[in-house]
Every structure is written in structure tokens, then in C-alpha cells.
Design a protein around this motif. Sequence first.
Motif, short mmCIF file in Angstrom:
data_model
loop_
_atom_site.label_atom_id
_atom_site.label_comp_id
_atom_site.label_asym_id
_atom_site.label_seq_id
_atom_site.Cartn_x
_atom_site.Cartn_y
_atom_site.Cartn_z
N ASP A 106 69.00 55.26 34.15
CA ASP A 106 69.83 56.13 35.00
C ASP A 106 69.00 57.26 35.62
O ASP A 106 69.17 57.59 36.78
N LEU A 107 68.11 57.84 34.82
CA LEU A 107 67.25 58.90 35.33
C LEU A 107 66.36 58.36 36.44
O LEU A 107 66.25 58.97 37.51
N LYS A 108 65.74 57.22 36.21
CA LYS A 108 64.87 56.60 37.22
C LYS A 108 65.62 56.36 38.52
O LYS A 108 65.16 56.75 39.60
N GLU A 111 66.96 57.57 44.18
CA GLU A 111 68.01 57.68 45.21
C GLU A 111 68.12 59.08 45.81
O GLU A 111 68.22 59.23 47.02
N GLU A 112 68.10 60.09 44.94
CA GLU A 112 68.32 61.45 45.44
C GLU A 112 67.11 62.04 46.15
O GLU A 112 67.24 62.74 47.15
N PHE A 113 65.91 61.77 45.65
CA PHE A 113 64.71 62.41 46.20
C PHE A 113 63.78 61.45 46.94
O PHE A 113 62.87 61.89 47.62
#
Length: 156
Positions: free
Chosen positions: A21-23, A28-30
Amino acid sequence: MMPSNQKRVLLFDEDFESMRDLKEHIEEEFGWYVTLTAEQSILERLTRERFDLLLVDVMIHPVSLDADGQEVRNVHFEDISWLRTGLEFLRRLRMGEFSQEASSGTPTDVPVIICSAVGDYSAEDALGNQIKVEGHMEKPFRLKEIVARMRELLED
């Protein structure tokens, strides 16, 4: 082809499920390039690839399962317990073992955040203060907190 200014993050962790999830969120966000692995092959990759930030689990079992349920051989150092594999990895990183030349590989001063499921562990415990780290996150961590710390380190 990856843009030359794109940030590169290594999540050095054997627990693919908990870190996925972190990956995905970071990508996606950055739009950062994120590698999630603790496989032995990462040691050689560090000599030819430059990472801008490392998130390192201090405890890496010698063998774990990948996303497909296949066994993989993780980073293992002789005479080093799996409880300290991540710390030994960091000690060797800071000593320059993975930066063959100044122009290639991951630099010895790359920012590092240690993550650990050990509640009383702190960044100051890193081999008796011999390893410089920029932070510590206890597992399970809050996604917003870890992302905020990573962003702070990469956007300086």
C-alpha cells in the motif's frame, strides 16, 4: 524511460503485503519510482543504481515469500542474526560498500528512515549511534505520517 529528476525510493523490507500500500500510494501520489524488496540482488543493484531515500526494516528473515507466494532469498550476512540484518545493511551502506564510484550507485549519505515492529527501538539505537539515520517509524505505521516524513526528506 524514467525522467532524470524522478525520485527513487527503496523500501528494504521482506513483508511485501504490508508495504504494498505504501509503495502504490507513493507511486500514484508523487510519481516517484519505488522498489520494494529485501532480496539478495538489491546489494548489487545499489552499486549501479542511485536511490534518493531508503526505508529500511531492521529485521529481515533469510527467506520470505514474494507477491506470487514463491520463496525468495533475502539479504543475508554471515554471522549476522536476522534481527540485525537491516542494521548491518545500513552499516555497510554508510561505509561505502555499495557506492563503487562517486558517479554511480547509491551514495553513503542517502537519507534513511528505519522501520521496525520493535516498540522500544529508536533511531539512536542504530549500532550504538554509529549509523546516521533521519528517522524511525514503528510498525504498523500510519500512511500519512510515513509519507509526510519521506516527502520532507526528498523535497529539501
